[in-house]
Write a protein that holds these residues in place. Sequence first.
Motif, short mmCIF file in Angstrom:
data_model
loop_
_atom_site.label_atom_id
_atom_site.label_comp_id
_atom_site.label_asym_id
_atom_site.label_seq_id
_atom_site.Cartn_x
_atom_site.Cartn_y
_atom_site.Cartn_z
N ASN A 2 19.46 -21.61 -27.63
CA ASN A 2 20.25 -20.41 -28.86
C ASN A 2 20.28 -19.46 -27.59
O ASN A 2 21.09 -18.04 -28.20
CB ASN A 2 20.10 -19.71 -29.70
N PHE A 3 20.56 -20.11 -27.06
CA PHE A 3 21.63 -19.06 -25.48
C PHE A 3 22.70 -19.22 -25.49
O PHE A 3 23.59 -20.33 -25.23
CB PHE A 3 20.75 -19.53 -23.91
N ALA A 4 23.94 -18.33 -25.00
CA ALA A 4 25.18 -18.14 -25.45
C ALA A 4 25.63 -18.17 -23.19
O ALA A 4 26.28 -19.07 -23.23
CB ALA A 4 25.80 -16.77 -25.36
N ASN A 5 24.53 -18.08 -22.55
CA ASN A 5 24.82 -17.67 -20.61
C ASN A 5 23.60 -17.91 -20.21
O ASN A 5 22.69 -17.51 -20.72
CB ASN A 5 25.74 -16.91 -20.72
N LEU A 6 23.85 -17.71 -18.77
CA LEU A 6 22.25 -17.88 -18.19
C LEU A 6 21.68 -17.05 -18.23
O LEU A 6 20.88 -16.90 -17.76
CB LEU A 6 23.27 -18.24 -16.65
N ARG A 7 22.06 -15.46 -18.50
CA ARG A 7 21.71 -14.13 -18.19
C ARG A 7 21.35 -14.41 -19.06
O ARG A 7 19.33 -13.44 -19.77
CB ARG A 7 22.33 -13.50 -18.67
N GLU A 8 21.17 -14.47 -20.76
CA GLU A 8 20.13 -14.55 -21.91
C GLU A 8 19.29 -15.25 -21.66
O GLU A 8 18.00 -15.37 -21.83
CB GLU A 8 20.78 -15.14 -23.44
N VAL A 9 19.83 -16.74 -21.05
CA VAL A 9 17.85 -17.62 -20.27
C VAL A 9 16.88 -16.79 -19.39
O VAL A 9 15.80 -17.06 -19.46
CB VAL A 9 18.42 -19.17 -19.55
N PHE A 10 17.92 -15.88 -18.43
CA PHE A 10 16.58 -15.60 -17.76
C PHE A 10 16.50 -14.46 -18.40
O PHE A 10 15.28 -13.44 -18.20
CB PHE A 10 16.95 -15.10 -16.26
#
Length: 323
Positions: free
Chosen positions: A180-188
Motif C-alpha cells: 500500500n505504498f504510493a511512492n518510494l518516499r512512503e516505502v522509506f
Amino acid sequence: MVSPKNIEEFIEKVFFKLTENYIQQGAVINDLKSITMTANSKSAKNRSFRRCSKKLLVMLLMPFLYGMFNRYVYNNIIKNFQGTRCLLPNNYLIWEFTRPITNCDYCRDIKTPLILPNLTKEEFRFYSYSSRPMIIKNAAYDWPAHKEFTLDFFRNLYERIEGAYESIEEECQFLHFKSNFANLREVFAMSKDRASHREGEDPWYVGWKNCHPQILDIMKQFYNIPHFLPDDAEIPYSNYIFMGYEEGAVMHLDYISRLMWQAQVIGSKTWTVAPTPECDSECKSFKFSVNVTDVVLLDTRIWYHSTHIENGKLSLTVTSEYG
C-alpha cells in the motif's frame, strides 16, 4: 464494416467495454497499473498490464477479435495501432491485445531452468541470447552489495541526492505490487517494525527503477554487470531494485526491449514461469528457486512470471537488461 472516420471511436468503445468486463471478473486497476516493467519509463503508467488469468484473457480477447472485428478492421486498424500505444492511455489490456502471437518453439519441452556453474564469457557464449530460463550459480558471490544494500542504504542515498525522488516520478518507475505504498518516499518512511517484517505487521514488496546518474554511479561501486554477459551485449545504464517479503510479483509479462538478468543479492526467491496463453497446449508452467549470489536469466517478454519469497526472510535483487 466500420467506416474509417469512426474507427478510433469504435475501438475506444470496445476497449473500454473490454476493460469493464475484465474488472468485473476480478482484476484491480491499481494492480494492472503497477505490475509491469516497461522499456520507456515515461509512459510506464500507460503500458502496465497484469495477467490475472490466462484463461480469462483468452476468453475475453477471442470474442473481441473474431466477433467484433471483421477482416478489414483487424488487418488495417489493429496492425496500424500496434505502433501507436497512446491511443487509449488508461487501458491496460492494449499491450496484451497487440502482442504478437508467440511461436511456441521457445517453451516446447522446457520443464526446468538450465542451471549452469559460474562460467566465463567464452563458456557462456553458446547460451548468450537464449530464451530458456537459466540460473548461473554463485555469479555474484564477490559483490559488496551483499553487505551494503539495505533499506537504510537506499533511504540515505535518495535523501542526500538532490532530485533523486523526482527522477523516479518523472523518468523512472515505481512498482508497489500488492503493497500500500504510493511512492518510494512512503516505502522509506514505514515503521521499523514493518520494515523488519515483525509479527503482526503487513508484509511488503516493492520495486523501482534507478536512472539518476549519481544514484547509479554510487550503486555501481557495490555490484557489477554479470561478468559472463557477451561483450557485444547492449546494457542500459539503469537498473531495478526489488525488495521485500512474502508476496513478490503476481503473474505478468514485461514490455521491455531486451532479455533480463536478475541477481539475488540478499535472501532467496521462488519463481513461477508460464508460457503465453496460445502455447498452453504445448508447453507447461514450472517453478524454480534462486538463492543468494545466483543470477537468473529470463526472457520476460515471452515467459509470464511471478515470484514469492519463502520463510519470512528479506529478498533483495538487482535487475537490468541485456541484448
